[in-house]
Design a protein around this motif. Structure first.
Motif, PDB file in Angstrom:
ATOM      1  N   ASP A 182     -26.294  47.363 -33.750  1.00 22.47           N
ATOM      2  CA  ASP A 182     -25.077  47.811 -35.356  1.00 22.47           C
ATOM      3  C   ASP A 182     -24.777  45.679 -35.502  1.00 22.47           C
ATOM      4  O   ASP A 182     -23.972  45.229 -34.360  1.00 22.47           O
ATOM      5  CB  ASP A 182     -24.540  47.842 -34.977  1.00 22.47           C
ATOM      6  CG  ASP A 182     -24.647  49.960 -35.592  1.00 22.47           C
ATOM      7  OD1 ASP A 182     -25.493  50.201 -35.380  1.00 22.47           O
ATOM      8  OD2 ASP A 182     -23.690  50.373 -34.923  1.00 22.47           O
ATOM      9  N   VAL A 183     -24.615  45.385 -36.574  1.00 24.28           N
ATOM     10  CA  VAL A 183     -24.606  44.011 -37.267  1.00 24.28           C
ATOM     11  C   VAL A 183     -23.630  44.275 -38.161  1.00 24.28           C
ATOM     12  O   VAL A 183     -23.733  45.097 -38.976  1.00 24.28           O
ATOM     13  CB  VAL A 183     -25.955  44.073 -37.911  1.00 24.28           C
ATOM     14  CG1 VAL A 183     -25.357  41.803 -38.266  1.00 24.28           C
ATOM     15  CG2 VAL A 183     -27.032  43.583 -36.902  1.00 24.28           C
ATOM     16  N   GLU A 184     -22.798  43.583 -38.321  1.00 23.39           N
ATOM     17  CA  GLU A 184     -21.702  44.041 -38.452  1.00 23.39           C
ATOM     18  C   GLU A 184     -20.650  41.673 -39.940  1.00 23.39           C
ATOM     19  O   GLU A 184     -20.988  40.881 -38.931  1.00 23.39           O
ATOM     20  CB  GLU A 184     -20.216  44.089 -37.606  1.00 23.39           C
ATOM     21  CG  GLU A 184     -19.087  44.168 -38.830  1.00 23.39           C
ATOM     22  CD  GLU A 184     -17.951  44.398 -37.487  1.00 23.39           C
ATOM     23  OE1 GLU A 184     -16.566  44.035 -38.160  1.00 23.39           O
ATOM     24  OE2 GLU A 184     -17.673  44.421 -36.515  1.00 23.39           O
ATOM     25  N   ALA A 185     -21.030  42.541 -40.806  1.00 28.09           N
ATOM     26  CA  ALA A 185     -21.461  41.396 -41.694  1.00 28.09           C
ATOM     27  C   ALA A 185     -19.854  41.039 -42.317  1.00 28.09           C
ATOM     28  O   ALA A 185     -19.495  42.361 -42.101  1.00 28.09           O
ATOM     29  CB  ALA A 185     -21.963  41.943 -43.118  1.00 28.09           C
ATOM     30  N   ILE A 186     -19.705  40.005 -41.841  1.00 26.39           N
ATOM     31  CA  ILE A 186     -18.374  39.533 -42.494  1.00 26.39           C
ATOM     32  C   ILE A 186     -17.982  38.369 -43.346  1.00 26.39           C
ATOM     33  O   ILE A 186     -19.015  38.149 -43.927  1.00 26.39           O
ATOM     34  CB  ILE A 186     -17.411  38.454 -41.295  1.00 26.39           C
ATOM     35  CG1 ILE A 186     -18.468  37.049 -40.598  1.00 26.39           C
ATOM     36  CG2 ILE A 186     -17.158  39.291 -39.733  1.00 26.39           C
ATOM     37  CD1 ILE A 186     -17.366  36.885 -40.183  1.00 26.39           C
ATOM     38  N   PRO A 187     -16.888  38.414 -44.100  1.00 28.52           N
ATOM     39  CA  PRO A 187     -17.606  37.021 -45.135  1.00 28.52           C
ATOM     40  C   PRO A 187     -17.222  36.527 -45.074  1.00 28.52           C
ATOM     41  O   PRO A 187     -17.197  35.646 -44.218  1.00 28.52           O
ATOM     42  CB  PRO A 187     -15.969  37.520 -45.988  1.00 28.52           C
ATOM     43  CG  PRO A 187     -14.977  38.825 -45.571  1.00 28.52           C
ATOM     44  CD  PRO A 187     -15.791  38.749 -44.185  1.00 28.52           C
ATOM     45  N   SER A 188     -18.457  35.103 -46.195  1.00 27.09           N
ATOM     46  CA  SER A 188     -18.521  33.678 -45.557  1.00 27.09           C
ATOM     47  C   SER A 188     -18.822  32.748 -46.821  1.00 27.09           C
ATOM     48  O   SER A 188     -18.969  33.640 -47.997  1.00 27.09           O
ATOM     49  CB  SER A 188     -20.187  33.789 -44.930  1.00 27.09           C
ATOM     50  OG  SER A 188     -20.970  34.246 -45.811  1.00 27.09           O
ATOM     51  N   PHE A 189     -19.400  31.964 -46.410  1.00 22.20           N
ATOM     52  CA  PHE A 189     -19.247  31.266 -47.597  1.00 22.20           C
ATOM     53  C   PHE A 189     -20.896  30.022 -47.615  1.00 22.20           C
ATOM     54  O   PHE A 189     -21.217  29.828 -46.553  1.00 22.20           O
ATOM     55  CB  PHE A 189     -17.857  30.064 -48.442  1.00 22.20           C
ATOM     56  CG  PHE A 189     -17.456  29.437 -47.501  1.00 22.20           C
ATOM     57  CD1 PHE A 189     -18.774  28.282 -47.438  1.00 22.20           C
ATOM     58  CD2 PHE A 189     -16.885  29.036 -46.466  1.00 22.20           C
ATOM     59  CE1 PHE A 189     -17.893  27.054 -47.051  1.00 22.20           C
ATOM     60  CE2 PHE A 189     -16.190  28.361 -45.601  1.00 22.20           C
ATOM     61  CZ  PHE A 189     -16.806  27.418 -45.790  1.00 22.20           C
ATOM     62  N   ALA A 190     -21.177  29.152 -48.304  1.00 20.91           N
ATOM     63  CA  ALA A 190     -22.567  28.984 -48.139  1.00 20.91           C
ATOM     64  C   ALA A 190     -22.247  27.728 -47.634  1.00 20.91           C
ATOM     65  O   ALA A 190     -20.626  27.300 -48.635  1.00 20.91           O
ATOM     66  CB  ALA A 190     -23.350  28.496 -49.635  1.00 20.91           C
ATOM     67  N   LEU A 191     -22.391  26.727 -47.069  1.00 24.23           N
ATOM     68  CA  LEU A 191     -22.492  25.425 -46.366  1.00 24.23           C
ATOM     69  C   LEU A 191     -23.892  24.595 -47.634  1.00 24.23           C
ATOM     70  O   LEU A 191     -24.022  24.407 -48.040  1.00 24.23           O
ATOM     71  CB  LEU A 191     -23.313  25.006 -45.479  1.00 24.23           C
ATOM     72  CG  LEU A 191     -22.846  24.135 -44.100  1.00 24.23           C
ATOM     73  CD1 LEU A 191     -21.518  23.574 -44.081  1.00 24.23           C
ATOM     74  CD2 LEU A 191     -23.844  23.529 -43.410  1.00 24.23           C
ATOM     75  N   PRO A 192     -21.793  23.659 -47.440  1.00 25.73           N
ATOM     76  CA  PRO A 192     -22.851  22.857 -49.086  1.00 25.73           C
ATOM     77  C   PRO A 192     -23.908  21.648 -48.704  1.00 25.73           C
ATOM     78  O   PRO A 192     -24.098  21.228 -47.166  1.00 25.73           O
ATOM     79  CB  PRO A 192     -21.891  21.977 -48.988  1.00 25.73           C
ATOM     80  CG  PRO A 192     -20.618  22.581 -48.890  1.00 25.73           C
ATOM     81  CD  PRO A 192     -20.944  22.914 -47.701  1.00 25.73           C
ATOM     82  N   GLY A 193     -25.132  21.639 -49.521  1.00 25.26           N
ATOM     83  CA  GLY A 193     -26.424  21.715 -48.990  1.00 25.26           C
ATOM     84  C   GLY A 193     -27.269  22.342 -48.902  1.00 25.26           C
ATOM     85  O   GLY A 193     -28.668  22.284 -48.189  1.00 25.26           O
TER      86      GLY A 193
END
Length: 640
Positions: A48-59
């Motif tokens: 099972d793949v559990e996705a957690i909150p994230s943000f995009a890395l600049p660039g």
């Protein structure tokens, strides 16, 4: 737990996918925690793949950074109940993962795969390099076991004070990458007698711009596979090169096999997976003589290593192979033969052995922690008194600067800890700490006096005054502390060892690497000597401004209380955590203006430094002999 996962494909993601396949084949249950991204699968290879909150890395809009707090990660681990937590290229999410694993007493294996510190330099944010290195050291010494992909990366980690390092490389798919994938159609389309290839991310840390040194080699053409933030700039620097963009699957293996030689200029590679894939494809390699390539390229056998930064040497090495088809063929065959023993199945079998070792070490660590806190000759009951003679050693922090008592005297974290211990039936207490003292002072005169007092508990918090000097020999300082602890343990004393720490101020960042390396060394000292360790890196709130006094370099009363209760917890003082929470609710820190700080603290400190003076010159310890603390003392202190 991985910092990178599908749909973004890179070296970290690729190795995680191979590990998942192998674990599924060998009958193990797996669970993946990764940063959330559009198109991310919910399950893969039985996991099972559990996705957690994230943000995009600049660039890098496709690269996500996980932001889940440690308690959420711990809750996920608690549900799955793993035997081992694998941290793939850990940094942001990996830090939370190692803390959660530690909290749940689960063994963790940290696979070092990305040289973040080198990346900060390449992106011209060198001011954060020390911070990055300190974080890497802190993270990997919290892990049960660290896996380094190359000799140089293992040495780099060791220089940061990380121990328990094992070598673990990467596998290569020799069926997918092989000479039979060579395509004459592709080569005709590229239109060159000799094809010089590069595969990888187009970003500053890969140093692809160095390939400008290869322009004008007769009959040769540069073919670049990959994408990234530097592509537009590279296309202008290399107008004659062919940029194919991102390739994968059969298209990638065909392109790799169709090269005549492979060049990789990046100096921050911890391993170099594309070098293995080139060798598997029967293609000789020219790479920089630093990092992972040192273990993968055999000079004059399957490729060349050029001097780092020497672009003339790079061009000479490439020219040598570009002008000699027989040498290219011989080097390619040797490279193909070298990778035959590096299948992913073999590499993942080695990984399973590392997992087993980590579980064994984790069990030993838990046993050692239990032995440190509960002395075998004494009762393990929380209500029993364990220590009757406590001596505190150290500098101004243990003396209690910036923590005044109602009568004007200084108390501090050690005095407060003594009161906690005395509440269990009385305690004889001596505080030998004096401001401005260094490791040599604590392990010299203070130690000598402590041995005369025959304590059964000694606390040591020292090192900050040494580490902020122009030069500091971390290993030598740690050896002095270890020798002192050995002498104290020889007389039957338990030793509470506290790692020094810094305030969360920008000005303190220049010392973070030293403090992290010293803390790492002290963790090893504690493990060897049986000392009880308070690793202050595990309490990041200690760095917050309210915990620091008006001089901004010593703990405030709140900070002293915080450290005292953390010490109480590790010494199993009943209800120390609850008492600490109550105490914090009853006090409020007072701030100080910048002008007053300069007059009271900064300018006097500068004057003392210019005159070769120290604040502790001529001072004596406030409690050079035992004083008795009983229940009556504790009641009076509480009433105050």
């Amino acid at each position: 737990m991985t910092e990178s996962f599908l749909p973004h494909m890179n070296g970290v993601t690729g190795s995680v996918l191979q590990i998942l396949k192998h674990l599924e084949r060998t009958g193990h249950d797996t669970h993946v925690i990764a940063p959330d991204a559009a198109g991310m699968p919910t399950s893969l290879h039985g996991a099972d793949v559990e996705a957690i909150p994230s943000f995009a890395l600049p660039g890098y809009r496709n690269v996500r950074v996980g932001t889940s707090p440690a308690h959420r990660v711990a809750a996920s681990l608690r549900r799955f109940r793993p035997d081992v937590v694998h941290l793939a290229s850990p940094f942001a999410l990996g830090w939370r993962g190692v803390l959660a694993a530690d909290r749940l007493d689960v063994a963790s294996v940290a696979a070092y795969q990305t040289d973040i510190a080198a990346y900060t330099e390449r992106y011209r944010i060198a001011a954060t390099t020390g911070i990055a290195e300190a974080h890497i050291a802190r993270l990997h010494r919290r892990a049960t076991l660290t896996l380094a992909p190359s000799t140089e990366s293992a040495q780099q980690l060791a220089s940061l004070g990380v121990d328990r390092i094992r070598r673990w490389g990467r596998g290569v798919d020799a069926e997918r990458f092989q000479p039979l994938r060579r395509s004459q159609e592709l080569r005709a389309r590229w239109g060159a007698d000799v094809v010089i290839g590069y595969v990888g991310r187009l970003a500053p840390e890969k140093q692809v711009e160095d390939l400008v040194a290869l322009r004008g080699i007769p009959g040769a053409r540069l073919v670049i596979v990959g994408d990234g933030p530097s592509r537009q700039r590279l296309e202008s620097l290399l107008p004659d090169a062919l940029f194919l963009g991102q390739l994968d699957g059969d298209a990638l293996s065909a392109a790799m096999a169709s090269f005549d030689l492979f060049v990789h200029p990046g100096e921050s590679e911890t391993f170099g997976q594309t070098l293995q894939e080139a060798h598997a494809s029967g293609v000789p390699v020219v790479a920089t003589g630093r990092g992972g390539p040192l273990d993968l390229v055999r000079m004059g056998i399957d490729g060349w290593l050029y001097r780092p930064g020497d672009l003339d040497d790079l061009r000479m090495r490439v020219n040598d192979l570009a002008g000699d088809a027989r040498k290219r063929r011989a080097f390619g065959e040797a490279g193909r033969a070298a990778v035959q023993g590096r299948s992913w199945a073999q590499v993942c079998d080695q990984l399973l052995e590392h997992y087993d070792e980590a579980r064994m070490l984790g069990a030993a660590d838990r046993s050692l922690r239990a032995r440190r806190v509960v002395r075998p000759e004494r009762s393990a009951s929380a209500g029993d008194r364990r220590w009757s003679r406590y001596v505190a050693l150290g500098d101004s922090l243990t003396e209690g600067l910036c923590d005044p008592a109602p009568d004007g005297s200084l108390r501090g974290w050690a005095d407060r800890l003594a009161l906690l211990l005395a509440a269990r039936g009385g305690l004889r207490y001596a505080n030998l700490a004096i401001r401005s003292k260094r490791v040599a002072d604590v392990c010299g005169p203070q130690l000598e006096r402590a041995l005369q007092l025959q304590p059964d508990l000694v606390s040591i918090l020292v090192g900050a005054n040494d580490l902020v000097k122009h030069r500091a020999d971390v290993a030598a300082l740690a050896r002095q502390v270890e020798e002192a602890i050995v002498q104290l343990r020889a007389i039957g004393a338990d030793v509470l060892l506290v790692t020094p720490f810094l305030p969360g101020r920008r000005a303190a960042a220049i010392y973070t690497r030293r403090f992290a390396a010293f803390a790492t060394a002290l963790a090893g000292v504690a493990a060897r000597t049986g000392a009880i360790l308070i690793d202050t890196d595990l309490h990041p709130t200690l760095r917050e401004r309210p915990n620091w006094g008006e001089d901004l370099v010593h703990l405030s009363s709140r900070g002293h209380r915080f450290l005292a209760y953390r010490a109480g917890e590790v010494l199993s003082v009943p209800h120390a955590d609850a008492l600490g929470a109550l105490d914090a609710a009853l006090h409020e820190h007072e701030s100080i203006g910048a002008g007053l700080w300069w007059r009271r603290h900064a300018l006097p400190w500068v004057w003392r430094r210019l005159h070769g003076r120290a604040a502790g010159d001529g001072r004596v310890a406030k409690h050079d002999d035992y004083i008795y603390l009983g229940r009556s003392n504790v009641r009076r202190d509480v009433e105050v």
